[in-house]
Write a protein that holds these residues in place. Structure first.
Motif, short mmCIF file in Angstrom:
data_model
loop_
_atom_site.label_atom_id
_atom_site.label_comp_id
_atom_site.label_asym_id
_atom_site.label_seq_id
_atom_site.Cartn_x
_atom_site.Cartn_y
_atom_site.Cartn_z
N UNK A 156 -25.04 24.59 -13.98
CA UNK A 156 -25.16 25.22 -15.29
C UNK A 156 -24.99 26.73 -15.16
N UNK A 157 -24.16 27.28 -16.03
CA UNK A 157 -24.04 28.73 -16.14
C UNK A 157 -24.83 29.15 -17.37
N UNK A 158 -24.81 30.43 -17.67
CA UNK A 158 -25.52 30.92 -18.86
C UNK A 158 -24.95 30.28 -20.12
N UNK A 159 -23.63 30.03 -20.13
CA UNK A 159 -22.96 29.56 -21.35
C UNK A 159 -22.71 28.06 -21.38
N UNK A 160 -22.50 27.44 -20.24
CA UNK A 160 -22.07 26.04 -20.27
C UNK A 160 -22.39 25.34 -18.97
N UNK A 161 -22.01 24.05 -18.92
CA UNK A 161 -22.19 23.25 -17.71
C UNK A 161 -20.82 22.99 -17.11
N UNK A 162 -20.67 23.31 -15.82
CA UNK A 162 -19.39 23.16 -15.13
C UNK A 162 -19.42 21.89 -14.28
N UNK A 163 -18.45 21.01 -14.49
CA UNK A 163 -18.36 19.76 -13.73
C UNK A 163 -17.23 19.86 -12.71
N UNK A 164 -17.35 19.06 -11.67
CA UNK A 164 -16.30 19.03 -10.66
C UNK A 164 -16.68 18.11 -9.52
N UNK A 165 -16.10 18.40 -8.34
CA UNK A 165 -16.34 17.54 -7.18
C UNK A 165 -16.52 18.41 -5.93
N UNK A 166 -17.57 18.07 -5.14
CA UNK A 166 -17.78 18.73 -3.85
C UNK A 166 -17.01 17.94 -2.79
N UNK A 167 -16.11 18.61 -2.12
CA UNK A 167 -15.29 17.98 -1.09
C UNK A 167 -15.90 18.13 0.31
N UNK A 168 -16.66 19.22 0.48
CA UNK A 168 -17.25 19.48 1.80
C UNK A 168 -18.57 20.21 1.61
N UNK A 169 -19.54 19.85 2.44
CA UNK A 169 -20.84 20.54 2.44
C UNK A 169 -21.19 20.82 3.90
N UNK A 170 -21.28 22.10 4.23
CA UNK A 170 -21.42 22.48 5.64
C UNK A 170 -22.55 23.50 5.79
N UNK A 171 -23.28 23.38 6.91
CA UNK A 171 -24.36 24.32 7.22
C UNK A 171 -24.04 25.06 8.51
#
Length: 765
Positions: A156-171
């Motif tokens: 969620x941003x201040x104005x709206x909700x952004x949808x999408x897809x996480x392709x990679x999650x790295x630490x």
């Protein structure tokens, strides 16, 4: 080179590039900062050279004031600019060692290209300020890292909700600019990172854990909708860390509306306040207003009273059984901690509308100028519809008016010129020129001087009146227990006699502190601090129902975050109407429960969960260690046992080891026995800093703090014999990160006996 090695090399190359960018920015900022610093120093040196000073004519005085103001504003602007640059430099220095800790590759819905988002403790733009090299962990897009595994995701941003897809999650684990570890992961943040962090030795200050924030902790941190957020978290669940990161998040999210002065945190004790003092600065924020509820009450209380601390109360409860007043003290604690007593005070306040408020004489040089009887008569001459605090204000105005009359009468008395002999030449000149410019006239100068002397002498009396010190709050509170005949509980006579005896000594037991300050506020006014937008209360389970009712009245429009663990409710007056249990809350709220414990090894958590008082599920983090040890003391001397186990724990790499006793008396005894044989530090309620080494302290001062190893010197059935001791024993055991040793002279306490025999090791000495 393998694909994994290629990726690691690519990531290291990016780390090098980001650090190069940091160095370039730091050099530019340093040059700017140096230039501004030099101009500030020069401006301070030449401040008066650039100011036109002329006070011969009224117009000249106005021009001079404007010139000084203009020069002061210029200096303030430059100092502020230097401060901001200095803050930016500190952030860059912090980023240089470890620029970021996480990465997500995200494709926004409707777009084809993925964006690699790197997350760290602060934002970093490229040199052109066009692209983010690092996103602040508090930025809206960074929530993807904490809340979602690879796959469909949104933020969620201040104005709206952004949808999408996480392709990679790295630490990442980055130390001194070198990539030490790199892990691709799912939803759970950093089993590897957590293992690394939790396997370390205890620190003297709490560290920020933004790299390892868990999904349930992130809900606490980013909660923006709740007026009241209640966090029930088991020992070691990270609730305090999450609360501090919540403060940092709120200061970041609402930086135009919120500042450090709008946030207050009640800590359990000064030692804990010291322990957490580095967290917000590590996150790039200044520390907020932090105090204990005890200090808050002591700062507000009038009447020159001594207020007992909650730790002194606890020590009394644990050590004073058999005392003639013990049973009535317990009754006093139970009743004074209830909302029922608040209602009792409110009924008494209604009676005070008609009669009963006590006042003090207004005296001057041993003479009564305005008697308490005159004040009483004037106070009760007002219409009953006018509230007591409003009447007090009107009485104050009347008293100031009367004092001005007395002030005029005193001007020509002999004592005035006797007082004048004590003044120096500057006082004479100031008195003369402050009033008006006149031709030299000895008689007129003397009159002006007399007025100035009398004004000065009456000034402290007027200040006392403005602070409503003419109201005898303590005597009026005393009347509640000695004269008033309102509705009374069954045990009232004993409670009233006990309280009256304490008030005569100007002493308030801890259970009387909040009621007295609440009563004081209703009598002379206790206006809420409207600047406080967020109030955080740690160890909330230790607050009584009365104390919470008072806090709600003090901060009626303030958003609150309550953190605690009902398993650690160690104070006798907090077992009923606990604020962490939803049914008792008056305001609309949200409750988040943290059941996973990260502090202790799996073996310690598996042991302690069997006698946890709250009966809630406790889930250990999968970090292995040794089984807790129960040593049955037979022949060996306790001192020798303690020293032998201390040496063993040190040999295992434990740096900070705590001997945790039930009472301060026991801590003092052990400290006295061991201090000649080893370096040992006694922690009491006056201890304000936490240090590494061997510490000895009572369990009620260990709350919220963690140690590498914990030794409980008396875990016997004789020491922990009552059911009410369960929370104390649980709290003591759960302070241990890596090792727990319990010593029992004879039969072990029933809480140990409740646990399966395979959850701890028994050693006979």
């Amino acid at each position: 080179m393998s694909n994994k090695a290629n990726e690691r090399a690519t990531e290291q190359k990016r780390v090098d590039e980001v650090i190069h960018e940091i160095n370039q920015k730091a050099q530019e900022l340093y040059a700017k900062s140096k230039g501004i610093k030099e101009s500030v120093i020069e401006l301070r040196k030449t401040f008066w050279d650039d100011v036109t000073v002329n006070i011969d004519e009224p117009d000249d005085i106005i021009e001079t004031e404007a010139s000084i103001k203009q020069q002061a504003e210029l200096l303030t602007q430059k100092e502020s600019a230097h401060g901001k640059l200095d803050q930016q430099l500190k952030i860059l220095i912090r980023l240089k060692d470890s620029p970021y800790f996480g990465r997500i590759d995200f494709i926004e819905e409707g777009l084809s290209e993925k964006e690699a988002i790197y997350i760290g403790v602060a934002s970093l733009m490229d040199r052109n300020d066009e692209d983010f090299l690092v996103y602040d962990w508090r930025a809206p897009i960074s929530s993807l890292y904490y809340d979602f595994p690879p796959g469909k995701a949104s933020y969620e941003t201040v104005d709206s909700k952004i949808h999408g897809e996480i392709k990679l999650k790295r630490q990442f684990i980055i130390r001194q600019g070198k990539l030490k570890g790199m892990f691709d992961t799912g939803l759970t943040i950093g089993d590897q990172l957590l293992q690394n962090a939790l396997g370390n030795t205890a620190s003297t200050t709490m560290k920020s854990i933004v790299a390892t924030i868990q999904q349930e902790q992130n809900k606490i941190i980013r909660n923006e909708k709740s007026d009241l957020l209640v966090v029930q978290g088991v020992a070691g669940s990270g609730k305090t860390s999450a609360a501090l990161q919540r403060i940092a998040y709120l200061l970041y999210r609402y930086r135009k509306e919120l500042n450090k002065d709008n946030v207050v945190m009640f800590s359990p004790n000064p030692l804990f306040s010291s322990y957490i003092t580095n967290v917000l600065p590590e996150l790039g924020e200044e520390n907020v207003r932090q105090t204990t509820f005890l200090n808050y009450l002591r700062d507000r209380a009038v009447g020159n009273v001594e207020i007992e601390s909650p730790f002194e109360q606890m020590e009394y409860v644990l050590t004073a059984k058999g005392n003639p007043d013990y049973e009535i003290r317990i009754e006093n604690m139970n009743y004074k901690s209830s909302v029922e007593f608040k209602n009792h005070i409110d009924d008494y306040l209604l009676n005070l509308i008609q009669e009963g408020v006590h006042f003090k004489n207004i005296t001057f040089q041993g003479r009564i100028l305005i008697s308490k009887e005159e004040i009483y008569e004037y106070f009760y001459s007002f219409d009953a519809e006018i509230s007591i605090p409003n009447r007090v204000e009107r009485v104050a105005k009347w008293l100031l008016h009367e004092l001005r009359k007395h002030q005029k009468e005193e001007i020509y008395n002999d004592w005035v010129m006797e007082q004048a002999e004590l003044l120096d030449k500057e006082d004479y000149l100031k008195a003369y020129y402050e009033e008006q410019k006149v031709d030299e006239d000895i008689n007129l100068e003397e009159e002006i001087l007399r007025k100035e002397i009398v004004k000065r002498v009456f000034s402290p009396i007027k200040k006392q009146v403005k602070r409503f010190q003419f109201v005898n709050v303590l005597a009026t509170y005393y009347r509640l227990f000695t004269e008033w005949n309102g509705n009374k509980p069954i045990q009232w006579e004993k409670i009233a006699n006990f309280t009256a005896k304490n008030i005569t000594k100007r002493f308030l037991p801890w259970e009387d502190a909040a009621p007295y300050v609440y009563f004081q506020g209703k009598l002379i006014g206790d206006y809420s601090d409207r600047s406080v937008r967020h109030l955080f209360i740690d160890e909330a389970q230790d607050y009584s129902a009365f104390q919470f009712a008072y806090i709600r009245e003090l901060f009626p429009h303030t958003r609150m975050t309550l953190l605690g663990d009902i398993n650690q409710a160690i104070y006798a007056n907090t077992s009923k109407e606990n604020p962490l249990i939803p049914d008792t809350m008056v305001r609309k709220h949200e409750r988040i429960t943290l059941t996973k414990s990260y502090r202790s090894t799996r073996q310690i958590v598996e042991f302690t969960k069997y006698f946890a008082p709250g009966g809630e599920m406790i889930e250990p983090f999968n970090r292995d260690g040794d089984l807790p040890k129960l040593i049955i003391q037979e022949d060996q001397n306790l001192n020798d046992l303690l020293l032998a186990n201390l040496e063993e724990l040190r040999n295992k790499g434990n740096e900070t080891i705590a001997i945790i006793t039930k009472t301060l008396q026991e801590s003092e005894t052990i400290h006295e026995r061991l201090r000649e044989k080893t370096d040992i530090y006694l922690i009491d309620e006056e201890t304000y800093t936490f240090q590494k080494g061997l510490l000895v302290l009572p369990v009620y001062l260990a709350k919220g703090i963690e140690f590498d190893g914990v030794i409980i010197p008396d875990a016997s059935a004789k020491c922990y014999s009552e059911e009410s001791d369960r929370t104390l024993f649980y709290t003591a055991c759960t302070r241990a990160m890596h090792d727990l040793v319990m010593i029992s002279d004879g039969e072990a306490c029933k809480f140990i006996q409740e646990t399966p025999s395979d959850t701890f090791e028994v050693i006979n000495e």
